[in-house]
Motif scaffolding. Structure first.
Motif, PDB file in Angstrom:
ATOM      1  N   LEU A   1      69.151  45.948  54.143  1.00 30.64           N
ATOM      2  CA  LEU A   1      68.887  45.257  55.515  1.00 30.64           C
ATOM      3  C   LEU A   1      68.097  44.571  56.607  1.00 30.64           C
ATOM      4  O   LEU A   1      68.330  43.653  57.306  1.00 30.64           O
ATOM      5  N   PHE A   2      66.866  45.255  55.928  1.00 30.73           N
ATOM      6  CA  PHE A   2      66.066  44.536  56.311  1.00 30.73           C
ATOM      7  C   PHE A   2      65.343  43.630  55.621  1.00 30.73           C
ATOM      8  O   PHE A   2      64.483  43.239  56.315  1.00 30.73           O
ATOM      9  N   SER A   3      65.741  42.731  54.981  1.00 34.40           N
ATOM     10  CA  SER A   3      65.143  41.706  53.893  1.00 34.40           C
ATOM     11  C   SER A   3      65.574  40.297  54.777  1.00 34.40           C
ATOM     12  O   SER A   3      66.415  40.679  55.110  1.00 34.40           O
ATOM     13  N   ARG A   4      64.768  39.622  54.849  1.00 36.18           N
ATOM     14  CA  ARG A   4      65.344  37.922  54.763  1.00 36.18           C
ATOM     15  C   ARG A   4      66.420  37.976  54.592  1.00 36.18           C
ATOM     16  O   ARG A   4      66.815  37.405  53.387  1.00 36.18           O
TER      17      ARG A   4
ATOM     18  N   MET B   1      71.376  34.599  67.102  1.00 33.63           N
ATOM     19  CA  MET B   1      71.280  35.850  66.422  1.00 33.63           C
ATOM     20  C   MET B   1      71.483  35.152  64.903  1.00 33.63           C
ATOM     21  O   MET B   1      69.894  35.911  63.800  1.00 33.63           O
ATOM     22  N   LEU B   2      72.001  34.131  64.655  1.00 30.41           N
ATOM     23  CA  LEU B   2      72.154  34.108  62.614  1.00 30.41           C
ATOM     24  C   LEU B   2      71.904  33.018  63.132  1.00 30.41           C
ATOM     25  O   LEU B   2      70.757  32.776  61.378  1.00 30.41           O
ATOM     26  N   ALA B   3      71.122  31.461  63.613  1.00 31.04           N
ATOM     27  CA  ALA B   3      70.683  31.053  63.168  1.00 31.04           C
ATOM     28  C   ALA B   3      69.074  31.146  62.750  1.00 31.04           C
ATOM     29  O   ALA B   3      68.345  30.419  61.588  1.00 31.04           O
ATOM     30  N   SER B   4      68.298  31.775  63.603  1.00 27.12           N
ATOM     31  CA  SER B   4      66.481  32.025  64.298  1.00 27.12           C
ATOM     32  C   SER B   4      66.831  33.522  64.387  1.00 27.12           C
ATOM     33  O   SER B   4      65.473  33.444  64.648  1.00 27.12           O
TER      34      SER B   4
ATOM     35  N   GLY C   1      64.909  38.463  72.941  1.00 32.04           N
ATOM     36  CA  GLY C   1      63.483  38.764  72.548  1.00 32.04           C
ATOM     37  C   GLY C   1      63.908  38.213  71.048  1.00 32.04           C
ATOM     38  O   GLY C   1      64.834  37.916  70.345  1.00 32.04           O
ATOM     39  N   PRO C   2      62.976  37.664  70.397  1.00 34.56           N
ATOM     40  CA  PRO C   2      63.065  37.261  69.117  1.00 34.56           C
ATOM     41  C   PRO C   2      62.843  38.335  67.895  1.00 34.56           C
ATOM     42  O   PRO C   2      61.899  38.829  68.172  1.00 34.56           O
ATOM     43  N   PHE C   3      63.484  38.555  66.836  1.00 33.87           N
ATOM     44  CA  PHE C   3      63.465  38.769  65.793  1.00 33.87           C
ATOM     45  C   PHE C   3      63.154  38.704  64.458  1.00 33.87           C
ATOM     46  O   PHE C   3      64.001  37.660  64.833  1.00 33.87           O
ATOM     47  N   PRO C   4      62.970  39.001  63.872  1.00 30.27           N
ATOM     48  CA  PRO C   4      63.118  37.994  62.188  1.00 30.27           C
ATOM     49  C   PRO C   4      64.118  38.930  61.638  1.00 30.27           C
ATOM     50  O   PRO C   4      65.576  39.264  62.042  1.00 30.27           O
ATOM     51  N   ARG C   5      64.887  37.221  60.929  1.00 24.52           N
ATOM     52  CA  ARG C   5      66.274  37.266  60.930  1.00 24.52           C
ATOM     53  C   ARG C   5      66.684  37.952  59.453  1.00 24.52           C
ATOM     54  O   ARG C   5      66.148  37.398  58.393  1.00 24.52           O
ATOM     55  N   THR C   6      67.055  39.282  59.710  1.00 30.55           N
ATOM     56  CA  THR C   6      67.030  39.830  58.214  1.00 30.55           C
ATOM     57  C   THR C   6      68.501  39.866  58.415  1.00 30.55           C
ATOM     58  O   THR C   6      69.618  39.870  59.393  1.00 30.55           O
ATOM     59  N   TRP C   7      69.463  40.784  57.963  1.00 23.84           N
ATOM     60  CA  TRP C   7      70.868  41.211  57.025  1.00 23.84           C
ATOM     61  C   TRP C   7      70.928  41.970  58.523  1.00 23.84           C
ATOM     62  O   TRP C   7      72.261  41.761  58.557  1.00 23.84           O
TER      63      TRP C   7
END
Length: 400
Positions: A6-9, A256-259, A265-271
């Protein structure tokens, strides 16, 4: 899916993202049409038409992919995509304002568009023949493309003659079409991961990354929403608040899905971010297609997100200001100061908009329309400012 997963890129290409969201929208619509057919749920046709037009526009603006084939992005093509998006946005907001135009546009995109794409696949030298020769996943690509293009033409026939099939049969066709789009998206993802060179890149005359394209579309969305709210509050036009909220949720979902960009705010695009984005898209679709069903929860959700996003940005600015107090400040170009001021204004407008959603009597409707219009104009100015900074940075690099 494990916690680690879930928390992987998330490795999703932009084209795949747009197709997954489009497929989800169409699939959910197909599912909803079954209870609509029995009279268990109401149905807002314009909400669906507008949402589909916006998704076509998103492909045109961000990828240069038109309903009739791929093109290199030019400013003329981007302007065409913005015009399609504007028609879709207004169609969602104001019932029947364009009469049959949205339906005719969709008939054109699905019918002749689907036929041309199918013929391009069959006749192009680097497509069907090579895909058959490669075998493996490319056979799935043939199946996915064929299903999407052929069902697209069937959808056009259903738009031409709404009584061609029963509502239940139409729902089944729409659901099959949505599942086919998702299937094609997953096949493309595997191909792009195995053959990165297969993804269309370069050769474009417009430097407009996905995040900038979304700023552009969101700015247009806000300006149109704000301007329309003025005659709506004067009692001149009808308005679908449900579709407005739904369309905004879909915009959030794409970002959210694209970036990994969210309203706070921005977050890492994880699963995990992908799953949340899909949830937003699902809620947005339901709100566009089924009027009033999700107005209350989405109003609260969007209001809170706007307030939090604005407060977080203001907090970051205050922290940076306090951190830099007493230290010598480097001289910055005026354009950077304008960028900071623009972001501050956007944060304040976001807080005002979010608060007005939670407290309906806080501002008169006409004032809310002005606030939203100002929000859209400032967003477009932000896009202009970012493009100026990009040109300055490239000019500096070229002098080195």
């Amino acid at each position: 899916m494990s916690k680690f997963r879930l928390f992987s890129r998330a490795d999703l290409q932009l084209e795949v993202v747009i197709l997954i969201i489009a497929g989800l929208i169409v699939s959910i619509t197909g599912i909803l049409l079954f209870p609509v057919a029995t009279g268990s749920l109401p149905y807002y046709e314009n909400g669906l038409y507008g949402l589909l037009l916006v998704m076509f526009a998103l492909q045109i603006v961000s990828l240069g992919k038109t309903p009739f084939g791929d093109m290199n992005r030019s400013w003329l093509l981007v302007a065409t995509g913005i015009a399609v998006a504007a028609v879709g946005i207004v169609t969602c907001f104001v019932p029947d304002i364009f009469s049959e135009i949205p339906r005719l546009l969709l008939m054109l995109f699905f019918g002749p568009g689907g036929f041309l794409l199918f013929m391009q696949m069959v006749l192009s030298r680097d497509r069907l023949t090579n895909w058959l020769k490669y075998g493996g996943i490319f056979r799935h690509l043939i199946a996915g493309c064929s299903l999407v293009y052929l069902l697209s033409m069937v959808i056009a026939l259903l738009l031409l003659n709404r009584n061609l099939l029963t509502t239940q049969a139409t729902a089944a066709v729409v659901l099959a079409y949505g599942v086919s789009i998702i299937y094609l998206a997953l096949v493309l993802r595997k191909i792009y991961l195995a053959y990165p060179q297969a993804e269309k890149k370069g050769g474009e005359r417009v430097d407009l990354p996905m995040d900038r394209a979304m700023i552009l579309l969101t700015g247009v969305f806000m300006v149109l929403l704000g301007l329309l709210l003025i005659p709506v509050n004067l009692g001149i036009l009808p308005f679908s608040g449900s579709a407005q909220l739904g369309l905004l949720m879909v915009f959030f979902s794409v970002q959210m899905l694209a970036s990994g960009s969210t309203p706070i705010g921005p977050f890492p695009r994880t699963w995990l971010m992908i799953l949340l984005g899909l949830l937003f898209a699902a809620l947005g679709t339901i709100s566009c297609v089924i009027p009033e069903i999700l107005v209350s929860p989405l109003t609260v959700l969007i209001g809170i997100l706007n307030i939090l996003g604005g407060l977080i940005n203001l907090g970051k600015f205050a922290f940076q200001s306090l951190k830099g107090r007493g230290k010598p400040q480097a001289s910055l170009p005026p354009i950077v100061h304008r960028l900071v001021l623009t972001q501050l204004v956007l944060s304040l407008l976001s807080i005002v908009f979010g608060t007005s959603m939670l407290i309906s009597s806080l501002l008169p409707g006409l004032v809310i329309g002005i606030v939203l219009t100002a929000n859209g104009v400032v967003l477009l100015y932000l896009l202009y400012t970012l493009s100026v900074i990009d040109r300055m940075s490239k000019a500096v690099e070229n002098t080195k």
